[in-house]
Design an enzyme around this catalytic site. Structure first.
Site, PDB file in Angstrom:
ATOM      1  N   LYS A 139     -16.017  -6.926   4.783  1.00 35.24           N
ATOM      2  CA  LYS A 139     -14.865  -7.863   5.143  1.00 35.24           C
ATOM      3  C   LYS A 139     -15.309  -8.317   6.382  1.00 35.24           C
ATOM      4  O   LYS A 139     -15.500  -7.625   7.372  1.00 35.24           O
ATOM      5  CB  LYS A 139     -13.527  -7.321   5.223  1.00 35.24           C
ATOM      6  CG  LYS A 139     -12.813  -6.952   3.922  1.00 35.24           C
ATOM      7  CD  LYS A 139     -12.233  -7.649   3.075  1.00 35.24           C
ATOM      8  CE  LYS A 139     -11.939  -7.504   1.658  1.00 35.24           C
ATOM      9  NZ  LYS A 139     -11.082  -6.594   1.335  1.00 35.24           N
ATOM     10  N   HIS A 185       0.904  -1.121   0.041  1.00 41.54           N
ATOM     11  CA  HIS A 185      -0.056  -0.064  -0.021  1.00 41.54           C
ATOM     12  C   HIS A 185       0.737   1.186  -0.100  1.00 41.54           C
ATOM     13  O   HIS A 185       0.710   2.195  -0.661  1.00 41.54           O
ATOM     14  CB  HIS A 185      -0.921   0.019   1.212  1.00 41.54           C
ATOM     15  CG  HIS A 185      -1.996  -1.253   1.415  1.00 41.54           C
ATOM     16  ND1 HIS A 185      -1.985  -1.733   2.492  1.00 41.54           N
ATOM     17  CD2 HIS A 185      -2.932  -1.417   0.477  1.00 41.54           C
ATOM     18  CE1 HIS A 185      -3.052  -2.773   2.271  1.00 41.54           C
ATOM     19  NE2 HIS A 185      -3.731  -2.605   1.077  1.00 41.54           N
ATOM     20  N   SER A 201      -2.833  -7.593   2.730  1.00 40.31           N
ATOM     21  CA  SER A 201      -3.020  -7.473   4.046  1.00 40.31           C
ATOM     22  C   SER A 201      -3.449  -9.064   4.752  1.00 40.31           C
ATOM     23  O   SER A 201      -3.024  -9.134   5.583  1.00 40.31           O
ATOM     24  CB  SER A 201      -4.430  -6.571   4.151  1.00 40.31           C
ATOM     25  OG  SER A 201      -4.006  -5.392   3.741  1.00 40.31           O
TER      26      SER A 201
HETATM   27  O1  PNS Z   1      -8.889  -3.055   0.500  1.00 41.28           O
HETATM   28  P1  PNS Z   1     -10.270  -3.460  -0.155  1.00 41.28           P
HETATM   29  O2  PNS Z   1     -11.062  -4.242   0.963  1.00 41.28           O
HETATM   30  O3  PNS Z   1      -9.965  -4.291  -1.269  1.00 41.28           O
HETATM   31  O4  PNS Z   1     -11.071  -2.307  -0.489  1.00 41.28           O
HETATM   32  C1  PNS Z   1     -12.388  -2.101  -1.190  1.00 41.28           C
HETATM   33  C2  PNS Z   1     -13.093  -0.758  -1.062  1.00 41.28           C
HETATM   34  C3  PNS Z   1     -13.147  -0.527   0.528  1.00 41.28           C
HETATM   35  C4  PNS Z   1     -12.383   0.230  -1.712  1.00 41.28           C
HETATM   36  C5  PNS Z   1     -14.669  -1.000  -1.613  1.00 41.28           C
HETATM   37  O5  PNS Z   1     -15.197  -2.063  -0.913  1.00 41.28           O
HETATM   38  C6  PNS Z   1     -15.358   0.145  -1.376  1.00 41.28           C
HETATM   39  O6  PNS Z   1     -15.025   1.248  -2.200  1.00 41.28           O
HETATM   40  N1  PNS Z   1     -16.219   0.380  -0.558  1.00 41.28           N
HETATM   41  C7  PNS Z   1     -16.951   1.586  -0.167  1.00 41.28           C
HETATM   42  C8  PNS Z   1     -18.587   1.275  -0.467  1.00 41.28           C
HETATM   43  C9  PNS Z   1     -18.784   1.837  -1.749  1.00 41.28           C
HETATM   44  O7  PNS Z   1     -18.633   2.895  -2.275  1.00 41.28           O
HETATM   45  N2  PNS Z   1     -19.165   0.788  -2.707  1.00 41.28           N
HETATM   46  C10 PNS Z   1     -19.269   1.151  -4.013  1.00 41.28           C
HETATM   47  C11 PNS Z   1     -18.233   0.817  -4.948  1.00 41.28           C
HETATM   48  S1  PNS Z   1     -17.665  -0.731  -5.322  1.00 41.28           S
END
Ligand code: PNS
Length: 165
Positions: free
Chosen positions: A41, A17, A129
């Site tokens: 998650k 990251h 992670s």
């Molecule tokens: O580190 P990760 O868990 O792969 O990140 C995923 C993340 C948090 C970027 C994604 O799940 C996200 O954008 N969640 C926020 C909710 C949202 O806006 N969802 C619509 C877009 S997919």
């Protein structure tokens, strides 16, 4: 002035990251690292507050980077920050595929929000992670996976929570 957002669960933030953050910080005027606190998650190893503290510590040395937490829709956060770019990292075609899909979802919600996908640097292709969590569980030395600034606190919390096997 271009403002970008780099979102993620960061459970915990890894050197992979940090590589994306350091490179994105050179591309954009301001970068918000957004710790998504309701990311889909199950059973995160670290609480939102712990993950946020780790990210804050790890990005403190970058002048144009700020860490924040958010529990809503990512596009709403970007709008609130005046950000026009989402930054994502991709280590392989699987990552690219899911990031591509998410970019279409986010663009469907907010048409003027671009997603920039940075390819992982070769040395971090196998970093994640979940791999870092395994190393924490099995008491491996963490400096090769995690930013040095957070290693003592990660060790302390892992001991306190009896995460270790
Ligand atoms: O580190 P990760 O868990 O792969 O990140 C995923 C993340 C948090 C970027 C994604 O799940 C996200 O954008 N969640 C926020 C909710 C949202 O806006 N969802 C619509 C877009 S997919």
């Amino acid at each position: 002035m271009i403002t970008a957002v780099y979102p993620g669960s960061f459970d915990p933030i890894t050197l992979g990251h940090i590589d994306i953050i350091a490179r994105a910080a050179k591309c954009f005027d301001r970068l918000y690292v957004c710790v998504m606190i309701n990311a889909d998650k199950r059973n995160p190893m670290f609480t939102p507050e712990e993950r946020m503290e780790f990210v804050k510590k790890a990005v403190a040395r970058y002048e144009n980077v700020q860490a924040e937490a958010w529990s809503g829709l990512l596009t709403d956060y970007a709008q609130q920050k005046g950000a026009t770019v989402l930054v994502k990292g991709a280590r392989n075609v699987c990552d690219f595929d899911s990031e591509y899909q998410m970019s279409l979802i986010n663009k469907g919600i907010k048409a003027d929000l671009e997603t920039v996908i940075l390819p992982a640097s070769a040395e971090y292709i196998h970093f994640s992670s979940s791999m870092a969590r395994e190393m924490i569980r099995y008491r491996q030395p963490l400096h090769q996976y995690l930013p040095a600034e957070i290693v003592p606190e990660v060790d302390r919390i892992a001991e306190a929570k009896r995460i270790r096997r």
